[in-house]
Scaffold this motif. Structure first.
Motif, PDB file in Angstrom:
ATOM      1  N   PRO A   1       0.788  -1.240   0.000  1.00 24.84           N
ATOM      2  CA  PRO A   1       0.000   0.000   0.000  1.00 24.84           C
ATOM      3  C   PRO A   1       0.814   1.281   0.000  1.00 24.84           C
ATOM      4  CG  PRO A   1      -0.023  -1.015   2.173  1.00 24.84           C
ATOM      5  CD  PRO A   1       0.644  -1.985   1.262  1.00 24.84           C
ATOM      6  N   ASP A   2       2.110   1.206   0.211  1.00 27.74           N
ATOM      7  CA  ASP A   2       2.931   2.418   0.244  1.00 27.74           C
ATOM      8  C   ASP A   2       3.836   2.557  -0.977  1.00 27.74           C
ATOM      9  OD1 ASP A   2       1.983   3.333   2.746  1.00 27.74           O
ATOM     10  OD2 ASP A   2       3.263   1.869   3.764  1.00 27.74           O
ATOM     11  N   GLU A   3       3.681   1.671  -1.961  1.00 28.63           N
ATOM     12  CA  GLU A   3       4.522   1.710  -3.159  1.00 28.63           C
ATOM     13  C   GLU A   3       3.890   2.623  -4.211  1.00 28.63           C
ATOM     14  OE1 GLU A   3       7.377   0.685  -4.233  1.00 28.63           O
ATOM     15  OE2 GLU A   3       8.010  -0.350  -2.423  1.00 28.63           O
ATOM     16  N   PRO A   4       4.556   3.718  -4.602  1.00 33.18           N
ATOM     17  CA  PRO A   4       3.996   4.615  -5.610  1.00 33.18           C
ATOM     18  C   PRO A   4       3.706   3.912  -6.935  1.00 33.18           C
ATOM     19  CG  PRO A   4       5.928   5.610  -4.576  1.00 33.18           C
ATOM     20  CD  PRO A   4       5.846   4.205  -4.079  1.00 33.18           C
ATOM     21  N   THR A   5       4.578   2.986  -7.339  1.00 38.99           N
ATOM     22  CA  THR A   5       4.356   2.270  -8.595  1.00 38.99           C
ATOM     23  C   THR A   5       3.014   1.557  -8.582  1.00 38.99           C
ATOM     24  OG1 THR A   5       6.717   1.929  -9.026  1.00 38.99           O
ATOM     25  CG2 THR A   5       5.199   0.389 -10.065  1.00 38.99           C
ATOM     26  N   VAL A   6       2.718   0.881  -7.490  1.00 41.87           N
ATOM     27  CA  VAL A   6       1.487   0.112  -7.385  1.00 41.87           C
ATOM     28  C   VAL A   6       0.270   1.028  -7.314  1.00 41.87           C
ATOM     29  CG1 VAL A   6       0.226  -1.458  -5.883  1.00 41.87           C
ATOM     30  CG2 VAL A   6       2.645  -1.857  -6.336  1.00 41.87           C
ATOM     31  N   LEU A   7       0.360   2.086  -6.515  1.00 43.39           N
ATOM     32  CA  LEU A   7      -0.760   3.021  -6.398  1.00 43.39           C
ATOM     33  C   LEU A   7      -1.008   3.737  -7.719  1.00 43.39           C
ATOM     34  CD1 LEU A   7       0.023   4.599  -2.904  1.00 43.39           C
ATOM     35  CD2 LEU A   7      -1.589   2.768  -3.448  1.00 43.39           C
ATOM     36  N   GLY A   8       0.071   4.133  -8.390  1.00 49.30           N
ATOM     37  CA  GLY A   8      -0.074   4.801  -9.680  1.00 49.30           C
ATOM     38  C   GLY A   8      -0.671   3.881 -10.728  1.00 49.30           C
ATOM     39  N   LEU A   9      -0.235   2.624 -10.724  1.00 49.66           N
ATOM     40  CA  LEU A   9      -0.774   1.658 -11.682  1.00 49.66           C
ATOM     41  C   LEU A   9      -2.272   1.468 -11.472  1.00 49.66           C
ATOM     42  CD1 LEU A   9      -0.384  -0.616 -13.820  1.00 49.66           C
ATOM     43  CD2 LEU A   9       0.021  -2.172 -11.891  1.00 49.66           C
ATOM     44  N   LEU A  10      -2.688   1.251 -10.234  1.00 46.17           N
ATOM     45  CA  LEU A  10      -4.109   1.053  -9.968  1.00 46.17           C
ATOM     46  C   LEU A  10      -4.905   2.295 -10.342  1.00 46.17           C
ATOM     47  CD1 LEU A  10      -6.481  -0.546  -8.893  1.00 46.17           C
ATOM     48  CD2 LEU A  10      -5.863   0.171  -6.577  1.00 46.17           C
ATOM     49  N   ALA A  11      -4.393   3.469  -9.999  1.00 45.41           N
ATOM     50  CA  ALA A  11      -5.087   4.711 -10.350  1.00 45.41           C
ATOM     51  C   ALA A  11      -5.246   4.832 -11.862  1.00 45.41           C
ATOM     52  CB  ALA A  11      -4.315   5.912  -9.802  1.00 45.41           C
ATOM     53  N   LEU A  12      -4.180   4.537 -12.588  1.00 41.67           N
ATOM     54  CA  LEU A  12      -4.216   4.652 -14.051  1.00 41.67           C
ATOM     55  C   LEU A  12      -5.269   3.719 -14.640  1.00 41.67           C
ATOM     56  CD1 LEU A  12      -2.985   5.734 -16.690  1.00 41.67           C
ATOM     57  CD2 LEU A  12      -1.241   3.941 -16.511  1.00 41.67           C
ATOM     58  N   LEU A  13      -5.302   2.476 -14.160  1.00 37.22           N
ATOM     59  CA  LEU A  13      -6.266   1.513 -14.686  1.00 37.22           C
ATOM     60  C   LEU A  13      -7.700   1.924 -14.364  1.00 37.22           C
ATOM     61  CD1 LEU A  13      -3.727  -0.079 -15.254  1.00 37.22           C
ATOM     62  CD2 LEU A  13      -4.759  -2.086 -14.176  1.00 37.22           C
ATOM     63  N   LEU A  14      -7.928   2.397 -13.146  1.00 36.16           N
ATOM     64  CA  LEU A  14      -9.286   2.793 -12.761  1.00 36.16           C
ATOM     65  C   LEU A  14      -9.774   3.998 -13.561  1.00 36.16           C
ATOM     66  CD1 LEU A  14      -9.169   2.425  -8.869  1.00 36.16           C
ATOM     67  CD2 LEU A  14     -10.089   0.816 -10.541  1.00 36.16           C
ATOM     68  N   LEU A  15      -8.894   4.966 -13.779  1.00 33.76           N
ATOM     69  CA  LEU A  15      -9.307   6.178 -14.490  1.00 33.76           C
ATOM     70  C   LEU A  15      -9.594   5.883 -15.955  1.00 33.76           C
ATOM     71  CD1 LEU A  15      -6.850   8.735 -12.847  1.00 33.76           C
ATOM     72  CD2 LEU A  15      -9.317   8.498 -12.446  1.00 33.76           C
ATOM     73  N   HIS A  16      -8.871   4.948 -16.544  1.00 30.84           N
ATOM     74  CA  HIS A  16      -9.198   4.533 -17.913  1.00 30.84           C
ATOM     75  C   HIS A  16     -10.477   3.695 -17.930  1.00 30.84           C
ATOM     76  CE1 HIS A  16      -5.882   6.250 -19.981  1.00 30.84           C
ATOM     77  NE2 HIS A  16      -4.949   5.467 -19.475  1.00 30.84           N
ATOM     78  N   ASP A  17     -10.580   2.779 -16.980  1.00 32.32           N
ATOM     79  CA  ASP A  17     -11.731   1.878 -16.959  1.00 32.32           C
ATOM     80  C   ASP A  17     -13.022   2.620 -16.668  1.00 32.32           C
ATOM     81  OD1 ASP A  17     -12.860  -0.667 -17.230  1.00 32.32           O
ATOM     82  OD2 ASP A  17     -12.810  -1.007 -15.065  1.00 32.32           O
ATOM     83  N   ALA A  18     -12.939   3.775 -16.011  1.00 26.22           N
ATOM     84  CA  ALA A  18     -14.137   4.555 -15.701  1.00 26.22           C
ATOM     85  C   ALA A  18     -14.882   4.981 -16.963  1.00 26.22           C
ATOM     86  CB  ALA A  18     -13.760   5.794 -14.882  1.00 26.22           C
ATOM     87  N   ARG A  19     -14.175   5.007 -18.090  1.00 23.72           N
ATOM     88  CA  ARG A  19     -14.794   5.446 -19.345  1.00 23.72           C
ATOM     89  C   ARG A  19     -15.240   4.268 -20.216  1.00 23.72           C
ATOM     90  NH1 ARG A  19     -11.721   7.453 -22.803  1.00 23.72           N
ATOM     91  NH2 ARG A  19      -9.611   7.050 -22.029  1.00 23.72           N
ATOM     92  N   ARG A  20     -15.221   3.070 -19.654  1.00 29.42           N
ATOM     93  CA  ARG A  20     -15.429   1.861 -20.446  1.00 29.42           C
ATOM     94  C   ARG A  20     -16.703   1.890 -21.295  1.00 29.42           C
ATOM     95  NH1 ARG A  20     -15.690  -4.251 -18.020  1.00 29.42           N
ATOM     96  NH2 ARG A  20     -13.928  -3.448 -16.804  1.00 29.42           N
ATOM     97  N   CYS A  21     -17.814   2.257 -20.690  1.00 34.87           N
ATOM     98  CA  CYS A  21     -19.095   2.120 -21.388  1.00 34.87           C
ATOM     99  C   CYS A  21     -19.304   3.159 -22.481  1.00 34.87           C
ATOM    100  CB  CYS A  21     -20.251   2.180 -20.388  1.00 34.87           C
ATOM    101  SG  CYS A  21     -20.463   3.796 -19.618  1.00 34.87           S
ATOM    102  N   THR A  22     -18.390   4.116 -22.603  1.00 29.47           N
ATOM    103  CA  THR A  22     -18.561   5.174 -23.614  1.00 29.47           C
ATOM    104  C   THR A  22     -17.534   5.086 -24.738  1.00 29.47           C
ATOM    105  OG1 THR A  22     -17.107   6.741 -22.433  1.00 29.47           O
ATOM    106  CG2 THR A  22     -19.445   6.723 -21.830  1.00 29.47           C
TER     107      THR A  22
END
Length: 397
Positions: A215-236
């Motif tokens: 939970p304190d690794e920037p790489t991991v937090l950044g990766l999850l954030a990146l995937l979620l922000l892209h996936d948020a637009r999935r249905c459009t």
């Protein structure tokens, strides 16, 4: 579905990877651990409807799988019974700290640099994602026999090369973690580009798993954030006719606000934990946040986007980053300013999106012959059918 079957399905979905990880530690073989867990699941399907669901289903599954593995080892001609009996006993219900370490070991084993990238992706989907061989094959668009061979070779390589089942030492962690993140991101991109929801879902699930473990690794937090922000637009992202929908034309009211909020929060957490050297995943997530936070495409803060691309170039210099930066400049300053920047990146002559960008900018400048020529080169170098068709439609209009 019966109560027992429903409980087992939830257990496999939520805890299957943790049970497998602990069993791998106990018996030292990914392949045997998978077979033993599958046999334990079959045994549960046979007995739980009759005898009832155990008080601790995960512990029951772990103990049953371990017993199955011991039986297999005892029958193997190359192993004697004494060795199998000497296998360390698995705790009925390991504490969270042990499960966490087991999972981390399994993650780094599946994504070991001695394995090819293709093998890492397939093994991660099978072992960490819990997909069947057939599902891995469908997700990666491979014949099932090919996927099975790839998985078999990966497991054999782990065994014959003596790939250690351990968390890397502190000095190894940055490089190894980068490889793990790249594997998860590749799985996501495989699904995102091909609009294959199961792969996207598995990549997000794996990224969440990593974030829960580190939970304190920037790489991991950044990766999850990146995937979620892209996936948020999935249905459009795809129109009814199957063609892609450009970011500028997507209905933002349909974007997933919960995922956006979570992703933006993760960006902030990752930035606070980022050392002096910027982390590429965190920076890419910050760029994605700029896009999803804008209420309209026209109100996008292009100054911020361009600045983040400048930061990204310092962290991961590449002509593709420069191309994306030039595309952002086109939105802020116009195609006439951006096109010379794009043309200067002729090192990307084999990259379809370089030609597609040149086609779009030439179209905006009213240079139809140049736009059509660039489109043909984009298609010749591999621009996807849907994107090529959309661009051709735009040029025709």
């Amino acid at each position: 579905m019966t109560l027992a079957g429903d409980t087992l399905a939830r257990l496999i979905r939520d805890e299957g990877t943790r049970v497998l990880a602990t069993l791998v530690r106990v018996i030292g073989s990914v392949d045997l651990a998978e077979d033993a867990v599958q046999d334990a699941v079959v045994r549960a399907l046979e007995t739980w409807p009759r005898d009832g669901v155990p008080d601790n289903p995960r512990a029951w599954l772990l103990v049953t799988a371990r017993r199955r593995a011991v039986d297999v080892l005892r029958r193997e001609a190359k192993r004697v019974g004494k060795e199998a009996d000497a296998m360390p006993l698995a705790e009925d219900d390991p504490p969270p700290s042990v499960i966490r370490d087991d999972l981390l070991r399994l993650v780094f084993t599946c994504c070991h640099p001695c394995l090819s990238v293709d093998a890492q992706v397939a093994l991660s989907l099978r072992t960490l994602g819990g997909l069947s061989t057939a599902e891995v094959a469908r997700g990666l668009r491979l014949p099932e026999a090919t996927a099975a061979k790839r998985l078999t070779r990966a497991k054999q390589k782990i065994a014959t090369a003596g790939i250690p089942y351990r968390v890397p030492a502190a000095e190894e962690l940055p490089e190894r973690l980068s490889g793990v993140a790249a594997t998860v991101y590749l799985i996501f991109n495989e699904g995102y580009a091909g609009v294959r929801a199961p792969l996207v879902d598995e990549a997000v699930r794996l990224a969440r798993l990593l974030a829960s473990l580190m939970p304190d690794e920037p790489t991991v937090l950044g990766l999850l954030a990146l995937l979620l922000l892209h996936d948020a637009r999935r249905c459009t992202r795809v129109a009814d006719d199957g063609l892609p929908v450009l970011l500028a034309d997507q209905d933002r009211s349909l974007w997933d606000a919960v995922l956006i909020q979570e992703g933006v929060s993760l960006v902030g957490s990752a930035l606070r934990r980022t050392p002096s050297v910027p982390n590429p995943y965190v920076v890419e997530a910050a760029i994605a946040a700029c896009h999803v936070l804008a209420p309209t495409y026209a109100s996008t803060n292009w100054d911020a986007v361009i600045s983040w691309y400048d930061v990204l170039f310092t962290a991961r210099p590449s002509p593709v980053v420069s191309l994306n930066r030039a595309a952002a400049i086109a939105e802020r300053d116009g195609a006439a300013v951006a096109l010379p920047l794009v043309d200067a990146l002729d090192v990307l002559a084999d990259y379809p999106w370089w030609h597609a960008t040149r086609a779009e900018l030439s179209h905006r400048l009213g240079n139809a012959p140049a736009a059509l020529a660039a489109l043909e080169l984009a298609e010749a170098t591999g621009l996807g059918g849907g994107h090529a068709a959309l661009l051709r439609r735009r040029l025709g209009e």
